[in-house]
Design a protein around this motif. Structure first.
Motif, PDB file in Angstrom:
ATOM      1  N   ARG A   2       0.806  -1.220   0.000  1.00 29.30           N
ATOM      2  CA  ARG A   2       0.000   0.000   0.000  1.00 29.30           C
ATOM      3  C   ARG A   2       0.841   1.274   0.000  1.00 29.30           C
ATOM      4  O   ARG A   2       0.306   2.366  -0.127  1.00 29.30           O
ATOM      5  N   GLY A   3       2.156   1.113   0.140  1.00 34.17           N
ATOM      6  CA  GLY A   3       3.037   2.277   0.047  1.00 34.17           C
ATOM      7  C   GLY A   3       3.682   2.684   1.347  1.00 34.17           C
ATOM      8  O   GLY A   3       4.391   3.702   1.394  1.00 34.17           O
ATOM      9  N   TRP A   4       3.487   1.903   2.419  1.00 39.39           N
ATOM     10  CA  TRP A   4       4.131   2.225   3.687  1.00 39.39           C
ATOM     11  C   TRP A   4       5.530   1.615   3.735  1.00 39.39           C
ATOM     12  O   TRP A   4       5.740   0.484   3.303  1.00 39.39           O
ATOM     13  N   HIS A   5       6.466   2.363   4.281  1.00 38.21           N
ATOM     14  CA  HIS A   5       7.841   1.899   4.417  1.00 38.21           C
ATOM     15  C   HIS A   5       8.022   1.402   5.849  1.00 38.21           C
ATOM     16  O   HIS A   5       7.997   2.193   6.799  1.00 38.21           O
ATOM     17  N   GLY A   6       8.228   0.098   6.008  1.00 35.26           N
ATOM     18  CA  GLY A   6       8.299  -0.499   7.335  1.00 35.26           C
ATOM     19  C   GLY A   6       9.377   0.085   8.223  1.00 35.26           C
ATOM     20  O   GLY A   6       9.248   0.083   9.453  1.00 35.26           O
ATOM     21  N   THR A   7      10.462   0.592   7.642  1.00 34.45           N
ATOM     22  CA  THR A   7      11.515   1.205   8.450  1.00 34.45           C
ATOM     23  C   THR A   7      10.970   2.392   9.226  1.00 34.45           C
ATOM     24  O   THR A   7      11.326   2.605  10.387  1.00 34.45           O
ATOM     25  N   GLY A   8      10.095   3.164   8.590  1.00 31.44           N
ATOM     26  CA  GLY A   8       9.524   4.327   9.255  1.00 31.44           C
ATOM     27  C   GLY A   8       8.342   3.998  10.145  1.00 31.44           C
ATOM     28  O   GLY A   8       8.130   4.642  11.173  1.00 31.44           O
ATOM     29  N   THR A   9       7.551   2.990   9.774  1.00 33.52           N
ATOM     30  CA  THR A   9       6.347   2.659  10.535  1.00 33.52           C
ATOM     31  C   THR A   9       6.667   1.665  11.644  1.00 33.52           C
ATOM     32  O   THR A   9       6.751   2.029  12.821  1.00 33.52           O
ATOM     33  N   THR A  10       6.897   0.420  11.275  1.00 30.41           N
ATOM     34  CA  THR A  10       7.246  -0.600  12.252  1.00 30.41           C
ATOM     35  C   THR A  10       8.513  -0.226  13.013  1.00 30.41           C
ATOM     36  O   THR A  10       8.646  -0.507  14.203  1.00 30.41           O
ATOM     37  N   GLY A  11       9.438   0.449  12.326  1.00 32.83           N
ATOM     38  CA  GLY A  11      10.687   0.853  12.968  1.00 32.83           C
ATOM     39  C   GLY A  11      10.493   1.774  14.148  1.00 32.83           C
ATOM     40  O   GLY A  11      11.279   1.762  15.104  1.00 32.83           O
ATOM     41  N   THR A  12       9.446   2.587  14.125  1.00 32.97           N
ATOM     42  CA  THR A  12       9.191   3.488  15.246  1.00 32.97           C
ATOM     43  C   THR A  12       8.824   2.693  16.500  1.00 32.97           C
ATOM     44  O   THR A  12       9.290   2.995  17.607  1.00 32.97           O
ATOM     45  N   LEU A  13       8.005   1.664  16.337  1.00 31.32           N
ATOM     46  CA  LEU A  13       7.662   0.816  17.478  1.00 31.32           C
ATOM     47  C   LEU A  13       8.877   0.025  17.952  1.00 31.32           C
ATOM     48  O   LEU A  13       9.067  -0.182  19.161  1.00 31.32           O
ATOM     49  N   ALA A  14       9.706  -0.423  17.011  1.00 32.19           N
ATOM     50  CA  ALA A  14      10.914  -1.157  17.371  1.00 32.19           C
ATOM     51  C   ALA A  14      11.860  -0.284  18.195  1.00 32.19           C
ATOM     52  O   ALA A  14      12.443  -0.739  19.192  1.00 32.19           O
ATOM     53  N   ALA A  15      12.019   0.957  17.776  1.00 31.53           N
ATOM     54  CA  ALA A  15      12.883   1.886  18.512  1.00 31.53           C
ATOM     55  C   ALA A  15      12.329   2.148  19.905  1.00 31.53           C
ATOM     56  O   ALA A  15      13.084   2.234  20.887  1.00 31.53           O
ATOM     57  N   ALA A  16      11.013   2.284  20.007  1.00 30.28           N
ATOM     58  CA  ALA A  16      10.390   2.487  21.319  1.00 30.28           C
ATOM     59  C   ALA A  16      10.614   1.282  22.221  1.00 30.28           C
ATOM     60  O   ALA A  16      10.860   1.423  23.422  1.00 30.28           O
ATOM     61  N   GLY A  17      10.538   0.076  21.642  1.00 35.04           N
ATOM     62  CA  GLY A  17      10.796  -1.118  22.424  1.00 35.04           C
ATOM     63  C   GLY A  17      12.213  -1.157  22.960  1.00 35.04           C
ATOM     64  O   GLY A  17      12.440  -1.466  24.146  1.00 35.04           O
ATOM     65  N   ALA A  72       6.897   6.447  -1.590  1.00 28.42           N
ATOM     66  CA  ALA A  72       7.076   7.472  -2.626  1.00 28.42           C
ATOM     67  C   ALA A  72       8.354   8.273  -2.416  1.00 28.42           C
ATOM     68  O   ALA A  72       8.833   8.945  -3.332  1.00 28.42           O
ATOM     69  N   MET A  73       8.915   8.204  -1.204  1.00 30.39           N
ATOM     70  CA  MET A  73      10.130   8.956  -0.877  1.00 30.39           C
ATOM     71  C   MET A  73      11.399   8.262  -1.354  1.00 30.39           C
ATOM     72  O   MET A  73      12.485   8.848  -1.308  1.00 30.39           O
ATOM     73  N   PHE A  74      11.297   7.006  -1.796  1.00 32.12           N
ATOM     74  CA  PHE A  74      12.490   6.257  -2.190  1.00 32.12           C
ATOM     75  C   PHE A  74      13.242   6.993  -3.301  1.00 32.12           C
ATOM     76  O   PHE A  74      12.645   7.516  -4.231  1.00 32.12           O
ATOM     77  N   GLY A 129       9.273  -9.489 -12.268  1.00 32.43           N
ATOM     78  CA  GLY A 129       9.080  -9.477 -10.827  1.00 32.43           C
ATOM     79  C   GLY A 129       7.636  -9.205 -10.471  1.00 32.43           C
ATOM     80  O   GLY A 129       6.878  -8.661 -11.279  1.00 32.43           O
ATOM     81  N   GLY A 130       7.252  -9.577  -9.262  1.00 29.43           N
ATOM     82  CA  GLY A 130       5.890  -9.367  -8.787  1.00 29.43           C
ATOM     83  C   GLY A 130       5.669  -7.953  -8.301  1.00 29.43           C
ATOM     84  O   GLY A 130       6.547  -7.082  -8.397  1.00 29.43           O
ATOM     85  N   PRO A 131       4.492  -7.683  -7.748  1.00 26.77           N
ATOM     86  CA  PRO A 131       4.127  -6.323  -7.322  1.00 26.77           C
ATOM     87  C   PRO A 131       5.089  -5.718  -6.308  1.00 26.77           C
ATOM     88  O   PRO A 131       5.359  -4.515  -6.361  1.00 26.77           O
ATOM     89  N   LEU A 132       5.618  -6.533  -5.374  1.00 29.14           N
ATOM     90  CA  LEU A 132       6.539  -5.979  -4.381  1.00 29.14           C
ATOM     91  C   LEU A 132       7.808  -5.460  -5.038  1.00 29.14           C
ATOM     92  O   LEU A 132       8.390  -4.461  -4.589  1.00 29.14           O
ATOM     93  N   VAL A 133       8.257  -6.127  -6.084  1.00 25.57           N
ATOM     94  CA  VAL A 133       9.441  -5.676  -6.824  1.00 25.57           C
ATOM     95  C   VAL A 133       9.087  -4.476  -7.701  1.00 25.57           C
ATOM     96  O   VAL A 133       9.766  -3.445  -7.696  1.00 25.57           O
ATOM     97  N   TRP A 134       8.012  -4.620  -8.452  1.00 28.55           N
ATOM     98  CA  TRP A 134       7.617  -3.623  -9.446  1.00 28.55           C
ATOM     99  C   TRP A 134       7.384  -2.254  -8.822  1.00 28.55           C
ATOM    100  O   TRP A 134       7.714  -1.223  -9.399  1.00 28.55           O
ATOM    101  N   ARG A 135       6.798  -2.239  -7.633  1.00 29.92           N
ATOM    102  CA  ARG A 135       6.435  -0.967  -7.014  1.00 29.92           C
ATOM    103  C   ARG A 135       7.532  -0.388  -6.131  1.00 29.92           C
ATOM    104  O   ARG A 135       7.298   0.579  -5.425  1.00 29.92           O
ATOM    105  N   THR A 136       8.705  -0.993  -6.169  1.00 29.03           N
ATOM    106  CA  THR A 136       9.778  -0.523  -5.295  1.00 29.03           C
ATOM    107  C   THR A 136      10.963   0.043  -6.075  1.00 29.03           C
ATOM    108  O   THR A 136      11.478   1.096  -5.730  1.00 29.03           O
ATOM    109  N   CYS A 137      11.387  -0.642  -7.118  1.00 32.25           N
ATOM    110  CA  CYS A 137      12.654  -0.284  -7.774  1.00 32.25           C
ATOM    111  C   CYS A 137      12.508  -0.130  -9.278  1.00 32.25           C
ATOM    112  O   CYS A 137      13.218  -0.761 -10.053  1.00 32.25           O
TER     113      CYS A 137
END
Length: 445
Positions: free
Chosen positions: A148-163, A192-194, A297-305
């Protein structure tokens, strides 16, 4: 939907003590810190890191901006070290997190450890905790979060850093649930920031926001105790939030066991094709032999690079066409291959015209390479992401990471300085504090 996911996660990570961490898991955490420090010291010279240093609140404090100066505020250091660590896109990754764990976790953990006077062992436990949060939240959120366009480093990473930060601050279960909630409401990062400086900002903001979340929770700030799975919580960023599958996917493993390290300074999605093409050139294929190359490549590849014609080194890191041409031409895929000057390489540019990207229906990040050669021959090659090493491979991986560390750090600190820093990082498990490691990143005056 699992109604107590946040509570279970908080209970798990707050109960974790140093004695509970097996030696191979501690070694994985130590290797994560080693790799993170290397890419951060090298990345500190990048424009993104320099701008972040000048734009942030540079007030005095107990933390270190690696490779630059001591005496920084804790949140500022977490921000800048996160940006620097991700600036080269040479840092580790996790398929469970669908992001980069160490660039969010380690800056937060080191800054808080410096402030708290924590031991090296405590820092490593915090890295294990943060990476556990990253893996478990990432698996629960599923691939749709990334699609959907979310970058896990910024989203999930925030919770990881808090942990990680919360563990060092000694939060109890309720405090950790609050910290995870405060992290969840700050979690952000768009794919979209990549290809721009905004991507490493995701790592820096994740680290900084995680520290803020943990500190607020320690001070008594309130937040929902079920912020991840709540009806309008973090789960809304996923089409298939399924926390009930986490244990099955982990299969008894620790979250950090899925961390894998980069040998190419570009998006991990490009690595399968790079490795496969490098293998073909080793077997005698030359760039001039290739008339046409199709990468499927599949959608994960196509929409990233799919940057078509990169105009900068940052964009080149997210161009399958460029990285494939780079590999075929035998150019380096270390940071030297992703400068603005390298993008102007005429041979690589000509070869890009012979590379076609094609989207197909397939899961994951694997690709199929179809080559048509000038002599009429055709080749087909399957390529997929390399998995994390098993415990038996950890000594060899440390050797590889040590070589990478020296290559990155020696140009900044010199041979003696890089050797001294390596010695301090290696001694982390028994170090009374993290002070020697932090100070060792600074160039001699």
């Amino acid at each position: 939907m699992m109604r107590d996911f946040t509570a279970d996660l908080a209970a798990r990570v707050t109960a974790l003590k140093a004695a509970d961490v097996p030696a191979p898991i501690q070694e994985r955490a130590a290797q994560s810190v080693l790799d993170w420090i290397g890419v951060t010291v090298a990345g500190a010279a990048e424009p993104a890191a320099s701008i972040a240093r000048s734009a942030g609140d540079g007030g005095a404090g107990p933390a270190t901006v690696l490779g630059v100066h001591a005496g920084a505020g804790v949140q500022h250091a977490a921000l800048v070290n996160g940006v620097a660590a991700h600036a080269l896109d040479f840092d580790d990754g996790s398929g469970w997190m669908l992001g980069h764990p160490s660039v969010a976790v380690c800056p937060a953990a080191l800054a808080v450890a410096e402030e708290a006077g924590a031991s090296g062992e405590a820092l490593l436990v915090a890295v294990v905790v943060g990476t556990e949060v990253a893996a478990r939240v990432g698996l629960a959120m599923g691939e749709s979060h990334y699609r959907r366009g979310w970058h896990g480093t910024g989203t999930t990473g925030t919770l990881a850093a808090a942990g990680a930060a919360g563990g060092l601050l000694g939060l109890d279960q309720t405090g950790m649930r609050v910290a995870l909630g405060l992290a969840a409401t700050q979690a952000a990062g768009l794919k979209a920031m990549f290809g721009t400086m905004a991507k490493p900002l995701h790592a820096g903001r994740a680290a900084m926001s995680g520290v803020l979340a943990a500190k607020l929770a320690a001070g008594g700030f309130t937040a929902p105790l079920d912020a991840i799975e709540a009806e309008q919580g973090l789960a809304i960023e996923s089409d298939d939030f399924r926390p009930e599958i986490v244990e099955e996917r982990l299969g008894g493993a620790w979250g950090i066991e899925n961390t894998r390290f980069k040998l190419h300074a570009c998006c991990g999605v490009t690595h399968p094709a790079i490795d496969a093409l490098r293998a073909l050139t080793t077997d005698g294929l030359a760039a001039g032999d290739v008339e046409h190359l199709v990468i499927e490549g599949g959608p994960l590849v196509w929409r990233t690079c799919q940057v078509d014609r990169p105009r900068s080194g940052l964009e080149a890191k997210f161009s399958l066409r460029y990285t494939a041409a780079l590999a075929l031409c035998g150019r380096p895929t270390t940071p030297e291959g992703f400068t603005d000057e390298a993008v102007g390489d005429t041979e690589v540019a000509r070869l890009q015209d012979r590379v076609e990207l094609r989207e197909v229906e397939r899961p994951g990040f694997g690709v199929t390479l179809r080559l048509r050669l000038r002599d009429g021959a055709t080749l087909a090659q399957e390529a997929d992401s390399a998995g994390a090493v098993a415990d038996a491979g950890l000594p060899a991986q440390r050797t590889d990471l040590t070589r990478k560390f020296i290559d990155l750090v020696a140009p900044v600190l010199g041979s003696a300085g890089s050797a001294a820093l390596l010695e301090s990082v290696t001694a982390l498990p028994t170090a009374r504090t993290v002070a020697d490691v932090a100070a060792g990143t600074l160039p001699a005056v």
